[in-house]
Motif scaffolding. Structure first.
Motif, PDB file in Angstrom:
ATOM      1  N   ASP A  12       0.014   6.093 -14.307  1.00  0.00           N
ATOM      2  CA  ASP A  12       0.769   4.968 -14.864  1.00  0.00           C
ATOM      3  C   ASP A  12       1.296   5.251 -16.269  1.00  0.00           C
ATOM      4  O   ASP A  12       1.134   4.449 -17.182  1.00  0.00           O
ATOM      5  CB  ASP A  12      -0.098   3.703 -14.845  1.00  0.00           C
TER       6      ASP A  12
ATOM      7  N   ASP B 212       3.367   6.674 -10.814  1.00  0.00           N
ATOM      8  CA  ASP B 212       4.144   5.872 -11.759  1.00  0.00           C
ATOM      9  C   ASP B 212       4.460   6.667 -13.021  1.00  0.00           C
ATOM     10  O   ASP B 212       4.131   6.301 -14.141  1.00  0.00           O
ATOM     11  CB  ASP B 212       3.486   4.525 -12.072  1.00  0.00           C
TER      12      ASP B 212
ATOM     13  N   GLY C 148       4.358   7.034  -7.383  1.00  0.00           N
ATOM     14  CA  GLY C 148       3.908   5.654  -7.412  1.00  0.00           C
ATOM     15  C   GLY C 148       5.015   4.716  -6.977  1.00  0.00           C
ATOM     16  O   GLY C 148       6.131   5.139  -6.676  1.00  0.00           O
ATOM     17  N   ASN C 149       4.729   3.438  -6.986  1.00  0.00           N
ATOM     18  CA  ASN C 149       5.708   2.444  -6.542  1.00  0.00           C
ATOM     19  C   ASN C 149       6.911   2.342  -7.476  1.00  0.00           C
ATOM     20  O   ASN C 149       7.961   1.852  -7.078  1.00  0.00           O
ATOM     21  CB  ASN C 149       5.049   1.069  -6.378  1.00  0.00           C
ATOM     22  N   ASN C 150       6.807   2.815  -8.722  1.00  0.00           N
ATOM     23  CA  ASN C 150       7.929   2.787  -9.658  1.00  0.00           C
ATOM     24  C   ASN C 150       8.654   4.128  -9.751  1.00  0.00           C
ATOM     25  O   ASN C 150       9.501   4.301 -10.626  1.00  0.00           O
ATOM     26  CB  ASN C 150       7.437   2.380 -11.060  1.00  0.00           C
TER      27      ASN C 150
ATOM     28  N   HIS D  78      -1.574   6.601  -5.309  1.00  0.00           N
ATOM     29  CA  HIS D  78      -1.276   5.643  -6.380  1.00  0.00           C
ATOM     30  C   HIS D  78      -1.974   4.304  -6.148  1.00  0.00           C
ATOM     31  O   HIS D  78      -2.683   3.810  -7.008  1.00  0.00           O
ATOM     32  CB  HIS D  78       0.235   5.450  -6.525  1.00  0.00           C
ATOM     33  N   GLU D  79      -1.763   3.708  -4.986  1.00  0.00           N
ATOM     34  CA  GLU D  79      -2.263   2.356  -4.738  1.00  0.00           C
ATOM     35  C   GLU D  79      -3.417   2.344  -3.742  1.00  0.00           C
ATOM     36  O   GLU D  79      -3.396   3.063  -2.750  1.00  0.00           O
ATOM     37  CB  GLU D  79      -1.139   1.471  -4.189  1.00  0.00           C
TER      38      GLU D  79
ATOM     39  N   HIS E 224      -2.188   2.559 -10.424  1.00  0.00           N
ATOM     40  CA  HIS E 224      -1.500   1.308 -10.144  1.00  0.00           C
ATOM     41  C   HIS E 224      -1.971   0.118 -10.967  1.00  0.00           C
ATOM     42  O   HIS E 224      -1.152  -0.597 -11.522  1.00  0.00           O
ATOM     43  CB  HIS E 224      -1.548   0.976  -8.645  1.00  0.00           C
ATOM     44  N   SER E 225      -3.245  -0.111 -11.090  1.00  0.00           N
ATOM     45  CA  SER E 225      -3.736  -1.322 -11.750  1.00  0.00           C
ATOM     46  C   SER E 225      -3.767  -1.212 -13.276  1.00  0.00           C
ATOM     47  O   SER E 225      -3.849  -2.229 -13.953  1.00  0.00           O
ATOM     48  CB  SER E 225      -5.147  -1.646 -11.259  1.00  0.00           C
TER      49      SER E 225
ATOM     50  N   ASN F 132     -10.165   5.707 -11.411  1.00  0.00           N
ATOM     51  CA  ASN F 132      -8.853   5.312 -11.917  1.00  0.00           C
ATOM     52  C   ASN F 132      -8.893   5.538 -13.428  1.00  0.00           C
ATOM     53  O   ASN F 132      -9.734   4.946 -14.116  1.00  0.00           O
ATOM     54  CB  ASN F 132      -8.565   3.850 -11.599  1.00  0.00           C
TER      55      ASN F 132
END
Length: 169
Positions: free
Chosen positions: A10, A39, A61-63, A89-90, A115-116, A132
Motif C-alpha cells: 500500500d 497498491d 492491488g486493487n488500485n 493484496h486482499e 489492502h487494509s 500485513n
C-alpha cells in the motif's frame, strides 16, 4: 544461511507520498528479498524496486492498473529458506480471516497481504502465519506508517519486526 526480508504494501505513490521514506529505501538495500503486497499505483516504483533490490516479489492491488496489472500477478508464490510464501493484496474482512486463508492457502507457511493499511501478525490454527506490513506512506487511521522486516532461516521465520516510521514533515 539466512535471508533478510523486507515486507511492504500500500505505497500508493505518488498519491500518498512522493517517494518511499529514506528509512524504507535503506531497508531495501539491506534486504535480500523485498516483498510488496500491492497498491503500488505508479509503475515507476516497481521499476525502481526492480533496479535497487536484490530480489523482488510483488503482486498487484486493487488500485494498480495499466502496466502494473500487466506485469504483476494477483498471487505470487515463492519458497525462501524452506518457507512457502504466498503474497496477495486482499484477504477480505478481518473476521474469520485466519480460517478463510488457511483453507485457500493450505500449501503455504506464510501469507503476506495488504489492502487494509493495518499491521497484522497472527497464526491460524493450521499454522499459517498471516502478515500485513501496513503502509509506509499512508497510515489512514493507524497511529504510524509501518513496514515489516524478518529473517528466513532453516525453514522458520525469525525476528519479525514491525517498524513504525516517524511522522512526515
Amino acid at each position: 544461511m539466512s535471508t533478510r526480508l523486507l515486507l511492504i504494501a500500500d505505497t500508493h505513490l505518488p498519491k500518498r507520498a512522493r517517494d518511499l521514506p529514506a528509512e524504507v529505501w535503506r531497508a531495501v538495500e539491506e534486504a535480500d528479498v523485498v516483498v510488496h503486497a500491492g497498491d503500488w499505483v505508479d509503475v515507476r516504483l516497481l521499476d525502481e524496486l526492480e533496479e535497487r533490490s536484490r530480489r523482488l516479489v510483488g503482486v498487484r492491488g486493487n488500485n494498480d492498473h495499466g502496466a502494473l496489472r500487466e506485469r504483476l500477478p494477483e498471487v505470487a508464490r515463492v519458497e525462501i529458506e524452506g518457507i512457502r510464501f504466498a503474497v496477495v493484496h486482499e484477504t477480505g474482512q478481518a473476521t474469520g480471516r485466519e480460517e478463510r486463508m488457511s483453507a485457500q492457502y493450505a500449501d503455504t507457511d506464510v501469507l503476506v497481504f495488504g489492502h487494509s493499511h493495518i499491521p497484522w501478525d497472527t497464526t491460524s490454527a493450521t499454522g499459517l502465519r498471516l502478515l500485513n506490513p501496513g503502509s509506509p506512506t499512508d497510515r489512514r487511521r493507524q497511529p504510524h506508517c509501518t513496514y515489516l522486516t524478518a529473517t528466513a532461516r532453516d525453514g522458520e521465520l525469525h525476528d519479525v519486526t514491525l517498524h513504525r516510521l516517524p511522522p512526515r514533515a
